[in-house]
Design a protein around this motif. Structure first.
Motif, mmCIF file in Angstrom:
data_model
loop_
_atom_site.group_PDB
_atom_site.id
_atom_site.type_symbol
_atom_site.label_atom_id
_atom_site.label_comp_id
_atom_site.label_asym_id
_atom_site.label_seq_id
_atom_site.Cartn_x
_atom_site.Cartn_y
_atom_site.Cartn_z
ATOM 1 N N HIS A 1 17.376 10.181 4.294
ATOM 2 C CA HIS A 1 16.490 9.942 3.030
ATOM 3 C C HIS A 1 16.061 10.423 2.455
ATOM 4 N N ASN A 2 15.849 11.720 2.969
ATOM 5 C CA ASN A 2 14.238 12.741 2.254
ATOM 6 C C ASN A 2 13.546 13.015 2.494
ATOM 7 N N PHE A 3 12.649 13.934 1.994
ATOM 8 C CA PHE A 3 11.063 13.235 1.944
ATOM 9 C C PHE A 3 10.537 12.943 0.748
ATOM 10 N N ALA A 4 11.296 12.558 0.138
ATOM 11 C CA ALA A 4 11.596 11.773 -1.755
ATOM 12 C C ALA A 4 11.959 10.716 -1.666
ATOM 13 N N GLY A 5 13.657 10.191 -1.000
ATOM 14 C CA GLY A 5 14.466 9.325 -1.030
ATOM 15 C C GLY A 5 15.679 9.751 -1.464
ATOM 16 N N SER A 6 15.950 10.920 -1.623
ATOM 17 C CA SER A 6 17.391 11.067 -2.565
ATOM 18 C C SER A 6 17.910 10.995 -2.620
ATOM 19 N N GLY A 7 17.853 11.055 -0.741
ATOM 20 C CA GLY A 7 19.820 11.479 -0.062
ATOM 21 C C GLY A 7 19.553 12.038 1.135
ATOM 22 N N GLY A 8 20.811 12.430 1.570
ATOM 23 C CA GLY A 8 21.022 13.346 2.484
ATOM 24 C C GLY A 8 22.441 13.611 3.257
ATOM 25 N N ASP B 1 0.459 -1.039 -0.131
ATOM 26 C CA ASP B 1 0.350 0.280 -0.346
ATOM 27 C C ASP B 1 0.484 1.204 0.172
ATOM 28 N N PRO B 2 0.640 2.088 -1.294
ATOM 29 C CA PRO B 2 1.766 2.969 -1.541
ATOM 30 C C PRO B 2 1.976 3.950 -0.211
ATOM 31 N N ALA B 3 0.473 4.513 0.362
ATOM 32 C CA ALA B 3 -0.697 5.403 0.650
ATOM 33 C C ALA B 3 -0.098 5.221 2.337
ATOM 34 N N THR B 4 -0.161 3.477 3.152
ATOM 35 C CA THR B 4 0.485 3.485 4.169
ATOM 36 C C THR B 4 2.213 3.435 4.421
ATOM 37 N N GLY B 5 2.834 2.904 2.794
ATOM 38 C CA GLY B 5 4.340 2.806 2.961
ATOM 39 C C GLY B 5 4.450 4.845 3.048
ATOM 40 N N GLY B 6 3.763 6.226 1.890
ATOM 41 C CA GLY B 6 4.220 7.075 2.719
ATOM 42 C C GLY B 6 4.343 7.497 3.757
ATOM 43 N N GLU B 7 3.649 7.123 4.538
ATOM 44 C CA GLU B 7 3.524 7.718 6.311
ATOM 45 C C GLU B 7 4.761 6.696 6.507
ATOM 46 N N LEU B 8 4.350 5.747 6.797
ATOM 47 C CA LEU B 8 5.486 4.909 7.123
ATOM 48 C C LEU B 8 7.591 5.855 6.675
ATOM 49 N N PHE B 9 7.414 6.298 5.941
ATOM 50 C CA PHE B 9 8.353 6.635 5.740
ATOM 51 C C PHE B 9 8.883 7.940 6.342
ATOM 52 N N ARG B 10 7.890 8.480 6.398
ATOM 53 C CA ARG B 10 8.064 9.919 6.425
ATOM 54 C C ARG B 10 9.061 10.107 7.908
ATOM 55 N N VAL B 11 7.791 8.797 8.299
ATOM 56 C CA VAL B 11 8.172 8.647 9.864
ATOM 57 C C VAL B 11 9.548 8.388 10.498
ATOM 58 N N ASN B 12 9.917 7.154 9.916
ATOM 59 C CA ASN B 12 11.073 6.025 10.162
ATOM 60 C C ASN B 12 12.139 7.164 8.910
ATOM 61 N N CYS B 13 11.905 7.292 8.241
ATOM 62 C CA CYS B 13 13.454 7.497 6.995
ATOM 63 C C CYS B 13 13.753 8.977 6.154
ATOM 64 N N ALA B 14 12.283 9.589 6.694
ATOM 65 C CA ALA B 14 12.402 10.861 5.176
ATOM 66 C C ALA B 14 13.630 11.969 6.757
ATOM 67 N N PHE C 1 5.517 2.392 -1.755
ATOM 68 C CA PHE C 1 6.223 4.020 -2.036
ATOM 69 C C PHE C 1 7.066 4.342 -2.686
ATOM 70 N N LEU C 2 8.146 3.574 -2.896
ATOM 71 C CA LEU C 2 8.983 4.244 -2.606
ATOM 72 C C LEU C 2 9.230 4.112 -4.721
ATOM 73 N N THR C 3 8.426 3.182 -4.983
ATOM 74 C CA THR C 3 8.352 2.205 -6.383
ATOM 75 C C THR C 3 7.528 3.373 -7.111
ATOM 76 N N THR C 4 6.537 3.502 -6.517
ATOM 77 C CA THR C 4 5.633 4.853 -7.148
ATOM 78 C C THR C 4 6.152 6.118 -7.507
ATOM 79 N N ILE C 5 7.288 6.676 -6.168
ATOM 80 C CA ILE C 5 7.600 8.378 -6.360
ATOM 81 C C ILE C 5 8.550 7.802 -7.747
ATOM 82 N N ASN C 6 9.284 6.647 -7.436
ATOM 83 C CA ASN C 6 10.368 6.406 -8.774
ATOM 84 C C ASN C 6 9.426 6.362 -9.704
#
Length: 270
Positions: free
Chosen positions: A167-174, A151-164, A223-228
């Protein structure tokens, strides 16, 4: 003839013939039957471990020790290569499969490379050897990393809480501290993303099944597959680096245009 016929008609003759037939059938089956699947699997696994051990000692032992016990540089307790018992086959598949290992030269952080030194079969053998040393995370199945089942929507929430935050909000790194960095997640396979979450390479924390379920990991991959794959309706992404790249663009091009206009107006007035 009468005596032979009498023996044939003896009640025990049929039982003896049946026993003899069963014995011969069992002997022939034992001689020509294929090996059991479990025995074949164990033999293949043992062969893979031995192959991986040979590959490890030829390519990895100089840093990680002959028995993967780790090795120190001898300078200020710095580690040349950490101990690998317990990291599991998933860590090997991630580090070697992304070209990070073997490192070409010592550095603060192993960088991703398209120049993978080993074949898939050799990487699997290395993973089997490391997994034989102690239990650890396994290489995920294709179903576990299938983005179409997440589920990309759920994955987006999890990514923003745990990874952003790294790794940046769009997974571009930092950038991180002391020369380290969170790498870009663009065009990274779902399997390697899952393995990174399960093993925690470099400065990344470990997200095991106790604090992030396999389904949640699959949602993040979706989620990452969707934004890519999706197009950006706003135009140029400028690397999806947020206000940094946007501010630089405004300063360079915006101020450049204004300075150019001022020079042009000054020359026209003169």
């Amino acid at each position: 003839m009468n005596a032979l016929a009498a023996r044939r008609r003896h009640p025990a003759a049929i039982a003896v013939l049946l026993m003899l037939g069963l014995f011969l059938t069992g002997a022939l089956y034992s001689a020509f039957a294929p090996e059991p699947a479990e025995a074949t699997t164990q033999a293949l696994a043992s062969q893979s471990v031995e192959e991986g051990k040979a590959l490890f000692r030829a390519n990895c032992a100089s840093c990680h020790g002959v028995n993967a016990e780790g090795r120190s540089t001898g300078t200020d307790d710095q580690i040349a290569g950490p101990a690998l018992a317990g990291v599991g086959a998933a860590a090997v598949d991630f580090q070697v499969g992304t070209g990070r290992m073997p490192m070409t030269q010592p550095g603060t952080q192993a960088a991703r490379s398209d120049d993978v030194k080993f074949t898939d079969e050799q990487i699997a053998a290395l993973g089997a050897y490391i997994a034989s040393l102690a239990p650890g995370p396994e290489v995920p199945s294709e179903e576990a990393v299938d983005p179409t089942q997440g589920d990309p929507a759920t994955g987006g929430e999890l990514f923003r809480v745990n990874c952003a935050m790294c790794h940046n909000f769009a997974g571009s790194g930092g950038a991180l501290t002391r020369g380290k960095y969170a790498p870009s997640l663009k065009d990274v396979s779902g399997k390697h993303i899952y393995e990174a979450m399960a093993t925690g390479p470099q400065s990344m924390p470990v997200f095991n099944d106790a604090n992030m379920t396999p389904e949640s990991k699959r949602d993040i991959i979706a989620f990452l597959t969707t934004i890519n794959e999706q197009e950006n309706p706003g135009g140029m992404t400028l690397g999806s680096l947020g206000p940094v790249s946007e501010g630089l663009f405004a300063w360079v091009f915006g101020l450049g245009i204004l300075v150019g206009c001022a020079v042009w107006l000054g020359a026209k007035a003169a």
